[in-house]
Design an enzyme around this catalytic site. Sequence first.
Site, PDB file in Angstrom:
ATOM      1  N   HIS A 186      86.069 -16.089  82.706  1.00 56.84           N
ATOM      2  CA  HIS A 186      86.199 -17.450  83.229  1.00 56.84           C
ATOM      3  C   HIS A 186      87.307 -17.510  84.297  1.00 56.84           C
ATOM      4  O   HIS A 186      87.620 -16.500  84.905  1.00 56.84           O
ATOM      5  CB  HIS A 186      86.396 -18.437  82.093  1.00 56.84           C
ATOM      6  CG  HIS A 186      85.316 -18.312  81.051  1.00 56.84           C
ATOM      7  ND1 HIS A 186      84.054 -18.854  81.191  1.00 56.84           N
ATOM      8  CD2 HIS A 186      85.290 -17.621  79.873  1.00 56.84           C
ATOM      9  CE1 HIS A 186      83.308 -18.544  80.147  1.00 56.84           C
ATOM     10  NE2 HIS A 186      84.020 -17.793  79.319  1.00 56.84           N
ATOM     11  N   GLU A 205      90.213 -21.164  77.476  1.00 61.74           N
ATOM     12  CA  GLU A 205      89.869 -19.749  77.395  1.00 61.74           C
ATOM     13  C   GLU A 205      90.344 -18.976  78.620  1.00 61.74           C
ATOM     14  O   GLU A 205      90.851 -17.853  78.513  1.00 61.74           O
ATOM     15  CB  GLU A 205      88.361 -19.590  77.225  1.00 61.74           C
ATOM     16  CG  GLU A 205      87.905 -18.145  77.081  1.00 61.74           C
ATOM     17  CD  GLU A 205      86.408 -18.005  76.875  1.00 61.74           C
ATOM     18  OE1 GLU A 205      85.952 -16.859  76.677  1.00 61.74           O
ATOM     19  OE2 GLU A 205      85.693 -19.031  76.912  1.00 61.74           O
ATOM     20  N   HIS A 210      87.141 -12.137  76.324  1.00 63.53           N
ATOM     21  CA  HIS A 210      86.770 -13.535  76.095  1.00 63.53           C
ATOM     22  C   HIS A 210      87.385 -14.050  74.796  1.00 63.53           C
ATOM     23  O   HIS A 210      87.864 -13.266  73.960  1.00 63.53           O
ATOM     24  CB  HIS A 210      85.246 -13.667  76.031  1.00 63.53           C
ATOM     25  CG  HIS A 210      84.582 -13.483  77.355  1.00 63.53           C
ATOM     26  ND1 HIS A 210      84.161 -14.526  78.131  1.00 63.53           N
ATOM     27  CD2 HIS A 210      84.293 -12.355  78.048  1.00 63.53           C
ATOM     28  CE1 HIS A 210      83.638 -14.059  79.254  1.00 63.53           C
ATOM     29  NE2 HIS A 210      83.704 -12.736  79.227  1.00 63.53           N
ATOM     30  N   GLU A 230      85.276 -10.702  72.005  1.00 63.74           N
ATOM     31  CA  GLU A 230      85.506 -12.109  71.663  1.00 63.74           C
ATOM     32  C   GLU A 230      86.660 -12.153  70.664  1.00 63.74           C
ATOM     33  O   GLU A 230      86.506 -11.844  69.484  1.00 63.74           O
ATOM     34  CB  GLU A 230      84.240 -12.725  71.057  1.00 63.74           C
ATOM     35  CG  GLU A 230      83.076 -12.852  72.022  1.00 63.74           C
ATOM     36  CD  GLU A 230      83.156 -14.092  72.913  1.00 63.74           C
ATOM     37  OE1 GLU A 230      84.211 -14.768  72.928  1.00 63.74           O
ATOM     38  OE2 GLU A 230      82.155 -14.384  73.598  1.00 63.74           O
TER      39      GLU A 230
END
Length: 255
Positions: free
Chosen positions: A10, A24, A79, A144
Amino acid sequence: MTKIFIDAGHGGSDPGATGNGLQEKDVTLAIALKLRDILNSDYEGHSVMLSRTTDQTLSLSQRTNMANSWGADYLVSVHINAGGGTGFESYTYNGSYSGKAETNRLRAIVHNAIVNETEFRDRGKKEANFHMVRESAMPAVLTENGFIDNAADAAALKSDAFLNKIARGHAEGLASALGLTLKDVNDGQGYIEVVVDSLWTYNTANWNDKAVIVNQGEVFTVIRDKFPVDGGYMYQIKSGLYITANPTYVRYYTK
């Protein structure tokens, strides 16, 4: 020279998942920068490229094109999860492709190192049709690292010391998977003891990047011996943090 591409998920106009006062894009960038610094300070035989080093908007295609054009040997896309769970999981591409077994073998090494270092709940080694692992021309993993909408995970993600653990888990996993050489930083194992009432540690080798305060009598394992930083000297300690090497504040010794 092994080329490692680190993608901070992102960024810019795309905040990613949000929750508990976190975005995030900010957490992934912090982890990516710490990962780069640990790899470069502790290991040799590699080079590192980041998709971004600031709060920058990049498309998914821009990220994989960057890695592919550079000729990266391995890609890791960092992430933070969301959706009501807790813990850590990792992804490789779920399609049929040459090198899939090797991609999953390397991923297992990275995955296990992160779980061991962070003590996150292990949600498993998974596969999905994610762009970052599908369009990369090299073995790739998407990690993640906790759930931003879980209060306990988010509290950990607000801690610089815990972000250091996430980054160090990634670094140790990558080093093991890719055969990086640990720098010979000490002839014998070194330790430092804090000899003043209290003392700052630092997230990076930067006197302005303060982390947490440590107290008199605390002892830390040195993983990088004394090196110059802007008119002074620092050690790096096992947590991944940095601390002054000034003998007025710390005592260095070996066992």
